[in-house]
Design a protein around this motif. Sequence first.
Motif, PDB file in Angstrom:
ATOM      1  N   LEU A  71     -22.237 -11.498  -0.327  1.00  0.00           N
ATOM      2  CA  LEU A  71     -21.252 -11.848  -1.344  1.00  0.00           C
ATOM      3  C   LEU A  71     -20.158 -12.658  -0.674  1.00  0.00           C
ATOM      4  O   LEU A  71     -19.759 -12.362   0.455  1.00  0.00           O
ATOM      5  N   ILE A  72     -19.666 -13.665  -1.358  1.00  0.00           N
ATOM      6  CA  ILE A  72     -18.556 -14.449  -0.833  1.00  0.00           C
ATOM      7  C   ILE A  72     -17.625 -14.787  -1.998  1.00  0.00           C
ATOM      8  O   ILE A  72     -18.076 -15.182  -3.072  1.00  0.00           O
ATOM      9  N   LEU A  73     -16.332 -14.588  -1.762  1.00  0.00           N
ATOM     10  CA  LEU A  73     -15.296 -14.846  -2.759  1.00  0.00           C
ATOM     11  C   LEU A  73     -14.231 -15.717  -2.120  1.00  0.00           C
ATOM     12  O   LEU A  73     -14.003 -15.638  -0.914  1.00  0.00           O
ATOM     13  N   LEU A  81     -15.970 -12.302   2.761  1.00  0.00           N
ATOM     14  CA  LEU A  81     -17.421 -12.165   2.810  1.00  0.00           C
ATOM     15  C   LEU A  81     -17.806 -10.700   2.962  1.00  0.00           C
ATOM     16  O   LEU A  81     -17.129  -9.957   3.666  1.00  0.00           O
ATOM     17  N   HIS A  82     -18.895 -10.317   2.339  1.00  0.00           N
ATOM     18  CA  HIS A  82     -19.542  -9.039   2.588  1.00  0.00           C
ATOM     19  C   HIS A  82     -20.854  -9.398   3.272  1.00  0.00           C
ATOM     20  O   HIS A  82     -21.681 -10.118   2.690  1.00  0.00           O
ATOM     21  N   GLY A  83     -21.016  -8.955   4.512  1.00  0.00           N
ATOM     22  CA  GLY A  83     -22.192  -9.369   5.255  1.00  0.00           C
ATOM     23  C   GLY A  83     -22.679  -8.310   6.220  1.00  0.00           C
ATOM     24  O   GLY A  83     -22.108  -7.220   6.314  1.00  0.00           O
ATOM     25  N   ARG A  84     -23.744  -8.658   6.954  1.00  0.00           N
ATOM     26  CA  ARG A  84     -24.351  -7.731   7.904  1.00  0.00           C
ATOM     27  C   ARG A  84     -24.631  -8.464   9.222  1.00  0.00           C
ATOM     28  O   ARG A  84     -25.173  -9.570   9.221  1.00  0.00           O
ATOM     29  N   PHE A  85     -24.252  -7.800  10.321  1.00  0.00           N
ATOM     30  CA  PHE A  85     -24.582  -8.271  11.663  1.00  0.00           C
ATOM     31  C   PHE A  85     -25.676  -7.350  12.185  1.00  0.00           C
ATOM     32  O   PHE A  85     -25.452  -6.166  12.399  1.00  0.00           O
ATOM     33  N   SER A  86     -26.856  -7.892  12.398  1.00  0.00           N
ATOM     34  CA  SER A  86     -27.972  -7.094  12.918  1.00  0.00           C
ATOM     35  C   SER A  86     -28.399  -7.663  14.265  1.00  0.00           C
ATOM     36  O   SER A  86     -27.967  -8.754  14.652  1.00  0.00           O
ATOM     37  N   ALA A  92     -27.686   0.681  14.991  1.00  0.00           N
ATOM     38  CA  ALA A  92     -27.482   0.344  13.573  1.00  0.00           C
ATOM     39  C   ALA A  92     -26.856  -1.039  13.447  1.00  0.00           C
ATOM     40  O   ALA A  92     -26.039  -1.452  14.286  1.00  0.00           O
ATOM     41  N   ALA A  93     -27.224  -1.734  12.395  1.00  0.00           N
ATOM     42  CA  ALA A  93     -26.534  -2.989  12.074  1.00  0.00           C
ATOM     43  C   ALA A  93     -25.110  -2.654  11.647  1.00  0.00           C
ATOM     44  O   ALA A  93     -24.802  -1.515  11.282  1.00  0.00           O
ATOM     45  N   MET A  94     -24.228  -3.654  11.687  1.00  0.00           N
ATOM     46  CA  MET A  94     -22.845  -3.479  11.241  1.00  0.00           C
ATOM     47  C   MET A  94     -22.682  -4.200   9.906  1.00  0.00           C
ATOM     48  O   MET A  94     -23.013  -5.383   9.794  1.00  0.00           O
ATOM     49  N   VAL A  95     -22.175  -3.482   8.911  1.00  0.00           N
ATOM     50  CA  VAL A  95     -21.842  -4.094   7.633  1.00  0.00           C
ATOM     51  C   VAL A  95     -20.366  -4.424   7.673  1.00  0.00           C
ATOM     52  O   VAL A  95     -19.548  -3.595   8.107  1.00  0.00           O
ATOM     53  N   ALA A  96     -20.020  -5.645   7.279  1.00  0.00           N
ATOM     54  CA  ALA A  96     -18.652  -6.127   7.451  1.00  0.00           C
ATOM     55  C   ALA A  96     -18.076  -6.703   6.166  1.00  0.00           C
ATOM     56  O   ALA A  96     -18.792  -7.300   5.363  1.00  0.00           O
ATOM     57  N   ALA A  97     -16.792  -6.488   6.004  1.00  0.00           N
ATOM     58  CA  ALA A  97     -16.002  -7.240   5.035  1.00  0.00           C
ATOM     59  C   ALA A  97     -15.055  -8.088   5.875  1.00  0.00           C
ATOM     60  O   ALA A  97     -14.213  -7.554   6.600  1.00  0.00           O
ATOM     61  N   ASP A  98     -15.263  -9.381   5.864  1.00  0.00           N
ATOM     62  CA  ASP A  98     -14.456 -10.320   6.645  1.00  0.00           C
ATOM     63  C   ASP A  98     -13.564 -11.112   5.697  1.00  0.00           C
ATOM     64  O   ASP A  98     -14.019 -11.562   4.648  1.00  0.00           O
ATOM     65  N   VAL A  99     -12.325 -11.286   6.097  1.00  0.00           N
ATOM     66  CA  VAL A  99     -11.383 -12.129   5.355  1.00  0.00           C
ATOM     67  C   VAL A  99     -10.905 -13.209   6.303  1.00  0.00           C
ATOM     68  O   VAL A  99     -10.497 -12.907   7.439  1.00  0.00           O
TER      69      VAL A  99
END
Length: 136
Positions: A71-73, A81-86, A92-99
């Motif tokens: 998701l990107i706004l 962004l709502h994303g994943r670093f694998s 475990a992968a990292m789920v991130a909310a980046d601004v």
Amino acid sequence: MSSPEENKAEQNKALVLHAFDLLFNQRDYRAAERLWSEGYIQHSAHIPPGRQGLFDLVRSLPDTLRYEHQLILAEGDHVMLHGRFSGNGSPAAMVAADVLRIENGRLAEHWDVLQDEATRSESASGLPMFGDHFPA
């Protein structure tokens, strides 16, 4: 027809997605330098300060590192962004909310919230944190 603000938001989203792909997936540091400001301000507690701190962190991670967004706004000069670093070397992968704040067509400032991606058995909600299925 889109307004100038809507066009700017779309340009900023495209800039951030391109910058993340260049740095995290392609590891093209030279190209990424053109998109990250020299005065890049880092607010993440996980990343050393400045553009060099971020680039050095990425250099230290395995070549298997991949970033994918879900998701990107965008509003004004900010993109979220709502994303994943694998493939980051952790179990475990990292789920991130980046601004990110954009200034003069470059990424100028960053905040994030990171969390290990939960498995089905770890998820109290019973729903995946990223996408529509749990990690294997």
